[in-house]
Design an enzyme around this catalytic site. Structure first.
Site, PDB file in Angstrom:
ATOM      1  N   HIS A 164      -7.032  -4.997   6.242  1.00 20.51           N
ATOM      2  CA  HIS A 164      -8.291  -5.046   5.235  1.00 20.51           C
ATOM      3  C   HIS A 164      -9.517  -4.454   5.968  1.00 20.51           C
ATOM      4  CE1 HIS A 164      -6.434  -7.947   2.132  1.00 20.51           C
ATOM      5  NE2 HIS A 164      -6.765  -6.468   1.570  1.00 20.51           N
ATOM      6  N   CYS A 481      -0.557  13.682   0.155  1.00 20.36           N
ATOM      7  CA  CYS A 481      -1.456  12.493  -0.284  1.00 20.36           C
ATOM      8  C   CYS A 481      -1.344  11.650   0.860  1.00 20.36           C
ATOM      9  CB  CYS A 481      -1.091  12.033  -1.596  1.00 20.36           C
ATOM     10  SG  CYS A 481       0.789  11.598  -1.485  1.00 20.36           S
TER      11      CYS A 481
HETATM   12  C1  PEP Z   1       2.537   8.374   2.661  1.00 21.84           C
HETATM   13  O1  PEP Z   1       3.620   7.730   2.971  1.00 21.84           O
HETATM   14  O2  PEP Z   1       2.027   9.172   3.244  1.00 21.84           O
HETATM   15  C2  PEP Z   1       2.096   7.735   1.296  1.00 21.84           C
HETATM   16  C3  PEP Z   1       0.851   8.437   0.918  1.00 21.84           C
HETATM   17  O3  PEP Z   1       2.321   6.590   1.016  1.00 21.84           O
HETATM   18  P1  PEP Z   1       1.985   5.174   1.387  1.00 21.84           P
HETATM   19  O4  PEP Z   1       0.893   5.424   2.359  1.00 21.84           O
HETATM   20  O5  PEP Z   1       1.231   4.497   0.156  1.00 21.84           O
HETATM   21  O6  PEP Z   1       3.291   4.648   1.926  1.00 21.84           O
END
Ligand code: PEP
Ligand code: MG
Length: 554
Positions: A164, A481
């Site tokens: 966190h 992302c």
């Molecule tokens: C990733 O794996 O890059 C992603 C965006 O998903 P998370 O970080 O939520 O696993």
């Protein structure tokens, strides 16, 4: 550096257990109220974290444990210490996301003991001048209310990238590095250069390095103050900049920072504490709240990504030896199809409700106003491995009323097969956090292999390039992302590899917007070639930094 309270001595107590328990109950109630109050002051994501911590202080199971220890002759301080430590160990054994909540529990324990002793809880030191805070660890309650005029950076000994402390520091734009071995040896007053993007702490910077850093800080301030224009390269090529969100409460801040939509809405964060699958109605309400904040824009929603670091008890109850390689993401949903069906149904209903409302209220039949009053919902599945997973997800999404369905590229096999995947999926969004973890076989939560968890690695970038080419051939969008999109120079490289949108924590939008505007598409492609031809992550970063500087001068 804030010091933790010393561990209470384990000596027999002569005080009455009933009286001591009454004192503890009062202390716990005060701690819970204080955490809630800090949450109200901080707002947003921090409020959710602090409310969850307040619930820990009010947990009846912990209270019972404390009571039992008092009956066995423990002192009040010691009983509180041992009870919280016991629950902390349970969380640590669970690993991943749950293990990183252990610090939150430690903080409640420390606050309660401080209250019982009538001393202030360990907190952030006062200083008349701005400083970098070095701590063993920092409680969310302290991180949430940090005075940003004073604390300009954060280094902690403990904590992983998804603790966190790290999440809140990122959302407040405080440069932070967690899990730094030897952090406690730094003496007060040392001049330190903290580079959170590269994960380095320099304790002996030269005058020249200090001048360079001051220049970079000034550039960053300019980027943050620049107008909120749409993301674009220097030649005008538009690269929409989107936000990664985990709750509708973060929407207003993302819009204020110029998010052009949402590129990753992590729905599992809504249900981390749920013990059974949420009903369609509960989900519709949550999704509607989110979608209404982005009317006129696009929102990419990810269906539940449960497993590994984000276990959901109603989806993953089997103990697995290697959960990151187990039944997670789309694999878990395929084995519990009812849950996936409910979620897709809820998303389709939420979109229809928001858009019906939008078109009813649009000004007197004006087509442009009606379009602007609608939200565009795209839905994607995590951890998709191949065409079979893609066909399964896309056909189910369409059957249940989702109009735009895509997949995330997180498993390397998906990149290798990207041409086949684009025949079926409407878009691909690359999750570079997991794609890096799986390409280099390096657990993303493990400090000992953190040097391999680097999305600048040419192996990762070549996979991104394969997806970029397949997307261009199919004339379909390719987003990123993962955290890589929040690294300004790497973001330019990703665009050079064929990525068409970037999604990131809202705090990173200004820096990325500023860096994109300094390069044309041809330059981005040149940087991308240098990166994929490098022989290591460090060499790729160095080659691109050098080339970008030369382009800026030339
Ligand atoms: C990733 O794996 O890059 C992603 C965006 O998903 P998370 O970080 O939520 O696993
Ligand atoms: Mg992922």
């Amino acid at each position: 550096m804030p010091e933790p309270l010393p561990e209470p001595a384990d000596e027999p107590s002569t005080a009455s257990p009933t009286d001591e328990f009454a004192r503890i109950e009062v202390a716990l109630a005060h701690v819970a109220a204080d955490l809630e109050e800090r949450g109200i002051l901080a707002g947003g994501e921090a409020q959710d974290v602090l409310n969850a911590q307040a619930l820990m202080a009010a947990d009846p199971t912990i209270a019972e444990d404390i009571q039992a220890r008092l009956s066995n002759g423990k002192s009040a301080d010691r009983a509180v210490f041992e009870a919280f430590a016991g629950f902390r160990d349970l969380l640590v054994q669970m690993g991943g996301y749950m293990a990183e909540r252990a610090t939150d529990l430690d903080d409640v324990s420390q606050r309660t003991i401080a209250r019982l002793r009538g001393v202030p809880a360990p907190g952030v030191p006062e200083s008349a001048t701005p400083f970098i805070l070095v701590a063993h660890d920092l409680a969310p309650a302290d991180t949430a209310l940090l005075d940003l005029e004073k604390v300009i950076g954060l280094i902690t000994r403990e904590g992983g990238p998804t603790s966190h402390t790290a999440i809140l520091a990122r959302s407040k734009s405080i440069p932070a590095i967690v899990g730094v071995a030897g952090a406690e040896d730094l003496a007060d007053g040392t001049i330190v250069v903290l580079d959170a993007a590269n994960g380095t702490v320099d304790t002996e910077p030269s005058e020249a390095e200090l001048a360079e850093v001051r220049g970079a800080i000034a550039e960053r301030a300019d980027a943050a103050a620049a107008p909120l224009t749409p993301g674009a390269l220097a030649d005008g090529t538009l690269i929409p900049l989107l936000a990664n969100l985990g709750s509708a409460d973060q929407a207003a801040e993302a819009v204020a920072l110029g998010a052009e939509g949402v590129g990753l809405f992590r729905t599992e964060f809504l249900f981390l504490d749920a013990t059974e699958a949420p009903s369609v109605e509960t989900q519709v309400a949550e999704y509607e709240r989110m979608l209404r904040a982005f009317v006129g824009k696009k929102v990419v929603v990810r269906v539940l990504d449960a497993g590994a670091d984000k276990p959901l008890s109603f989806l993953n109850d089997e103990k697995e030896e290697n959960p990151a390689l187990g039944l997670r993401g789309i694999r878990a949903l395929r084995s519990s199809e009812r849950i996936l069906r409910d979620q897709l149904t809820a998303l389709a209903i939420a979109e229809a409700r928001v858009n019906r409302y939008g078109s009813d209220s649009a000004a007197g039949g004006d087509a442009a106003a009606a379009r602007d009053a609608k939200v565009e919902v795209w839905v994607m599945a995590p951890m998709v491995a191949d065409l079979d997973d893609t066909e399964y997800f896309v056909s189910l999404a369409r059957e249940l009323g989702v109009r735009v369905a895509g997949v995330m590229a997180e498993v390397p096999s998906l990149a290798v097969l990207a041409d086949q995947v684009f025949d079926v999926a409407d878009f691909v969004s690359i999750g570079t956090n997991d794609l890096t973890q799986y390409t280099l076989a390096a657990d993303r939560l493990l400090g000992s292999v953190a040097h391999l968890q680097d999305p600048w690695h040419p192996a990762v970038l070549r996979l991104v390039g394969m997806i970029g080419r397949a997307g261009r051939d199919a004339a379909k969008p390719v987003g990123v992302c993962g955290e890589a999109a929040a690294d300004p120079l790497l973001a330019v490289v990703l665009v050079g590899l064929g990525v068409t949108t970037l999604s990131m924590t809202p705090a990173a939008l200004a820096d990325v917007r500023g860096e994109l505007a300094r390069h044309t598409l041809a330059e981005a492609q040149e940087l991308a070639r240098a990166a994929v031809n490098a022989t290591s992550a460090a060499a790729a970063r160095q080659a691109v930094t050098r080339l970008a500087a030369a382009n800026a001068v030339g």
